[in-house]
Design an enzyme around this catalytic site. Structure first.
Site, PDB file in Angstrom:
ATOM      1  N   ARG A 242       6.393   2.690   3.067  1.00  0.00           N
ATOM      2  CA  ARG A 242       5.759   3.861   2.871  1.00  0.00           C
ATOM      3  C   ARG A 242       5.466   4.486   4.210  1.00  0.00           C
ATOM      4  NH1 ARG A 242       3.328   0.228  -0.424  1.00  0.00           N
ATOM      5  NH2 ARG A 242       3.171   0.705  -2.690  1.00  0.00           N
ATOM      6  N   HIS A 358       5.603  -3.338  -5.042  1.00  0.00           N
ATOM      7  CA  HIS A 358       5.087  -3.015  -6.108  1.00  0.00           C
ATOM      8  C   HIS A 358       4.800  -4.028  -7.070  1.00  0.00           C
ATOM      9  CE1 HIS A 358       7.228   1.441  -6.238  1.00  0.00           C
ATOM     10  NE2 HIS A 358       6.206   1.063  -5.298  1.00  0.00           N
ATOM     11  N   TYR A 368       2.503  -9.690  -7.058  1.00  0.00           N
ATOM     12  CA  TYR A 368       3.541  -9.454  -6.067  1.00  0.00           C
ATOM     13  C   TYR A 368       3.156 -10.792  -5.049  1.00  0.00           C
ATOM     14  CZ  TYR A 368       5.215  -8.351  -1.570  1.00  0.00           C
ATOM     15  OH  TYR A 368       5.905  -8.229  -0.284  1.00  0.00           O
TER      16      TYR A 368
END
Length: 401
Positions: A242, A358, A368
């Site tokens: 990100r 994710h 995760y």
């Protein structure tokens, strides 16, 4: 006899204070020092009282008479004008203290302990840019829905519909804070739900055609901005984290000898591991010579103790001629990697999703795990970096079956 302006101007001070009557209980008091003060003598509940009407010449004869008449109207209605004046002063002081801006800042200070610093800064920026200039100095108890709607429409009119909806919600929370503190009684922003049309959910712009990806990577080579931003541009598609995670990366989280980057994902509150391809390590080692003495891998241009601006990547893309609304954005590198890794390099979706940090449900209902598929992910990240390198130099790309 009623006073005249000439008589008032010519009234000279004496050894003791004296009065010039105008009628209806109003008089002008001339002090020995020369000051001239309007007073109203009246009776309320059997007691004689005085009401100050102002100082001459700031308050002229006509203005003083208007104040006298207004006070006598209150008396006729059974209200003590002196107490009414005190109440008005108290209300004015409260209004000055309890402006929308003051209440908003108090609400933000209260929630500061449980929100991310970046979220706090974004909310403050929205208020400063879009709300405080029009609502900030207004007493919060006097603000009505149409005023708020004007603010929201102003934001929406510049094409920032999502921001308008976000701002309405934040304004509403300010009013609810005010209700809790007793400085207002209602939340007019709540009545504006649906007043602005719903924002359309759009995906981040991304390039997913290999040939166009190669063109973009070659364009990076011509970037003339700062070296840290150039390195961020080269690493963004290679690591596909990100944008906020890349720009706030800290050197202490990197082990370049092992080829690891470990950090905590702010969005999901999970620990994440990014295997670093040899190309990524080479870029980082070169950058370390410039920024390695500081905390951040990509420090700010003006303040090296802060990370680079969240707009830096998109600004660099625009500088290279890319439209960040329709072609590619910093966040779009994630979609680019996911699509090409799956469709062109035939990587397993669950491996890709784990590398994207994710949630990936499995047979046991798991979510995760930062080390799951780590061998496959290391191989995939190196294969991905090699693939991007071949795209950049224009080599023929043959999918690995």
């Amino acid at each position: 006899m009623p006073l005249t302006d000439t008589a008032i101007r010519n009234a000279a001070p004496r050894d003791k204070a004296y009065r010039l009557a105008d009628g209806g209980g109003m008089y002008l008091e001339i002090a020995p020092a020369g000051g001239k003060y309007w007073r109203l003598k009246y009776r309320f509940d059997g007691k004689e009282k005085r009401l100050a009407l102002g100082v001459y010449p700031d308050v002229g004869l006509a203005a003083a008479r208007k104040k006298r008449d207004a006070a006598r109207e209150l008396l006729a209605a059974g209200t003590d004008p002196g107490e009414a004046k005190k109440a008005d002063r108290r209300a004015a002081r409260l209004s000055a203290i309890n402006t929308f801006e003051a209440v908003a800042l108090a609400w933000m200070e209260e929630r500061k302990s449980y929100v991310e610093p970046a979220q706090h800064e974004k909310t403050l920026a929205r208020f400063k840019n879009d709300a405080f200039p029009w609502l900030g100095k207004r007493p919060i108890a006097e603000i009505e829905a149409p005023e708020i709607l004007d603010v929201l429409k102003r934001v929406d009119s510049r094409g920032a519909r999502f921001t308008a909806h976000r701002l309405r919600g934040e304004i509403s929370r300010v009013f609810r804070h005010g209700i809790k503190e007793g400085v207002c009684k209602t939340d007019p922003a709540r009545d504006l739900l649906g007043a602005i049309p719903p924002s359309q959910t759009t995906h981040f712009a991304s390039i997913i055609e290999p040939a166009k990806v190669g063109e973009m990577l070659r364009a990076f080579d011509g970037f003339t901005g700062t070296f840290p931003v150039l390195c961020a541009l080269r690493l963004a598609p290679m690591l596909f984290v990100r944008p906020g995670e890349l720009r706030t990366a800290e050197w202490e989280h990197f082990d370049l000898d092992r080829g690891d980057w470990r950090y905590r994902v702010s969005k999901t509150k999970t620990d994440h591991l990014v295997p670093l391809a040899t190309q990524a390590v080479a870029i980082l080692r070169e950058l370390h010579a410039l920024t390695g003495a500081g905390r951040y891998v990509f420090p700010g241009a003006r303040d090296r103790n802060r990370p680079m601006s969240e707009a830096a990547i998109n600004a660099a893309l625009r500088r290279l001629g890319y439209d960040t609304r329709t072609e590619i954005t910093g966040h779009g590198f994630r979609a680019m990697a996911r699509t090409i890794l799956h469709e062109e390099l035939e990587q397993k979706p669950e491996v890709i999703e784990h590398q994207l940090a994710h949630v990936v449900p499995d047979n046991l209902g798991g979510a995760y795990n930062r080390t799951r598929f780590i061998k496959e992910r290391r191989a995939m990240m190196q294969q991905w970096a090699d693939y991007l390198n071949r795209l950049r130099i224009g080599a023929e790309i043959v999918p690995i079956r």
